[in-house]
Design an enzyme around this catalytic site. Structure first.
Site, PDB file in Angstrom:
ATOM      1  N   LYS A 218     -76.463  48.828  28.346  1.00  0.00           N
ATOM      2  CA  LYS A 218     -76.147  50.016  29.136  1.00  0.00           C
ATOM      3  C   LYS A 218     -76.739  49.890  30.542  1.00  0.00           C
ATOM      4  CE  LYS A 218     -80.219  52.539  27.462  1.00  0.00           C
ATOM      5  NZ  LYS A 218     -80.706  53.757  26.770  1.00  0.00           N
TER       6      LYS A 218
ATOM      7  N   TYR B  76     -92.667  54.065  59.240  1.00  0.00           N
ATOM      8  CA  TYR B  76     -92.606  55.521  59.291  1.00  0.00           C
ATOM      9  C   TYR B  76     -93.952  56.151  58.927  1.00  0.00           C
ATOM     10  CZ  TYR B  76     -87.475  55.407  59.488  1.00  0.00           C
ATOM     11  OH  TYR B  76     -86.166  55.202  59.860  1.00  0.00           O
TER      12      TYR B  76
ATOM     13  N   MET C 190     -85.798  52.371  54.049  1.00  0.00           N
ATOM     14  CA  MET C 190     -84.567  52.137  53.309  1.00  0.00           C
ATOM     15  C   MET C 190     -84.123  50.676  53.371  1.00  0.00           C
ATOM     16  SD  MET C 190     -80.848  54.023  53.631  1.00  0.00           S
ATOM     17  CE  MET C 190     -81.515  55.631  53.227  1.00  0.00           C
TER      18      MET C 190
END
Length: 378
Positions: free
Chosen positions: A39, A265, A313
């Site tokens: 899965k 950041y 990101m």
């Protein structure tokens, strides 16, 4: 090996490791069957590739969570017995049965719907689920479980194909709750076998398979361990398991950083002395978790290098020291071995306060999964 162009982010998936892990687990199971759980796209490793490797390693069943996952495997030519583990709407049930998959049931109303959807030519195979303590899907009422099975036996378009449960604490050492669940299910399994001798009795996940032979019954549903990840969250190598996945990026740039200057950041890191920082073009958009900021290490030129600053990101920054030999295009290993060092999914899970399941399945779809030799590591 030398690559003409390094990969921004790539996951190397070793199907041979999956095959060997399945063979090892099958050895533990002896006469019991192995159901390989593929899965969530094979726990982030690639469902179809890992399904084929699992079968080569001795698995005779495959399990998924959803009907579309079953349909995808059939579309890709997978022919083994499939079990859909999750809850299903009527539309999802129709899709699962169209894929010739077994399904899980624990309520009579669901069994009635299955009888309507299935055909006499291809009966729906139901696995009755008893909730022995997991507290999720399944009935706590043994009488209800037997009624569902009896309904399936009497309906021409249904078949009581199995009885099952799921352990909540098999991965916890000295768990009395595991023993209680096992005892509760064993009593039910004995009655089910008496009534339906051809049905498959199954309960064990990866941790229960390695923990207790009494939990093996007719079949075990192994997921995390087939990918070479430790179901106990420690070190897969202790169990002879071979991690199947490596996560790599490369050094896109190296830059000097002076005391007082910051990286990333939030300005969460500044060096105490002059140093160099390597920038890797991979980040939480690729599944490298933000929680690893200022905690994790990566491997470059065979040495551990600390992640500094906030994981963004698309980029990770790494302290490579003041007199560094690190250069642009050097390989960076975020999960896996390099030289004599190794970074495991379990290590990252501990640092991110999560589990290795989430580290593997969290690697995003924008990271290609390829065989180890498909893209050379610089």
């Amino acid at each position: 090996m030398t690559a003409t162009a390094p990969a921004r982010a790539v996951a190397y998936v070793n199907a041979g490791a999956v095959e060997r892990n399945c063979a090892l687990l099958k050895g533990h199971l002896r006469d019991a069957q192995l159901c390989a759980v593929v899965k969530a796209d094979g726990y982030g490793h690639g469902a179809t590739t890992c399904a084929a490797a699992a079968v080569a390693g001795g698995a005779t069943w495959l399990a998924v969570a959803t009907a579309p996952e079953a349909a995808d495997l059939r579309r890709d030519g997978v022919g083994e017995r499939l079990l859909v583990l999750g809850a299903l709407t009527r539309a999802e049930l129709e899709l699962a049965l169209a894929a010739d998959a077994d399904v899980v049931a624990w309520r009579e109303d669901f069994a009635r719907i299955a009888a309507e959807v299935a055909s006499h030519a291809r009966p729906a195979r139901l696995h009755v689920k008893l909730d022995t303590g997991m507290g999720r899907l399944g009935t706590r009422d043994e009488a209800e479980a037997l009624r569902v099975a009896a309904f399936a036996q009497d309906a021409e378009s249904l078949e009581p194909a199995g009885v099952m449960t799921h352990f909540a604490t098999a991965d916890v050492s000295e768990s009395r709750f595991f023993d209680e669940q096992l005892a509760r299910f064993t009593a039910m399994a004995q009655e089910f076998r008496r009534l339906y001798p051809d049905a498959v009795v199954h309960a064990a996940n990866s941790s229960a398979t390695l923990r207790s032979r009494a939990a093996h019954f007719d079949m075990a549903r192994c997921g995390i361990a087939i990918y070479g990840l430790d179901p106990f969250g420690k070190d897969a190598l202790e169990h002879g398991l071979a991690p199947a996945l490596e996560l790599h990026s490369y050094v896109a740039d190296v830059k000097e950083v002076a005391p007082g200057e910051t990286v990333g950041y939030g300005c969460t890191w500044s060096p105490a002395a002059p140093t160099n920082v390597a920038v890797l073009p991979i980040g939480y958009g690729d599944g490298y978790r933000r929680a690893l900021s200022n905690k994790a290490e990566v491997l470059i030129r065979g040495r551990r290098r600390r992640v500094v600053g906030t994981v963004s990101m698309d980029n990770v920054t790494v302290d490579v020291g003041p007199d560094t030999d690190v250069r642009r295009d050097d390989d960076a290993t975020l999960i896996g071995p390099q030289g004599t060092e190794r970074i495991s999914a379990e290590e990252l899970a501990r640092l991110a306060d999560t589990i290795n399941f989430e580290i593997a399945t969290g690697i995003s779809a924008r990271v290609p999964r390829v065989p180890p030799a498909a893209v050379a590591i610089p």
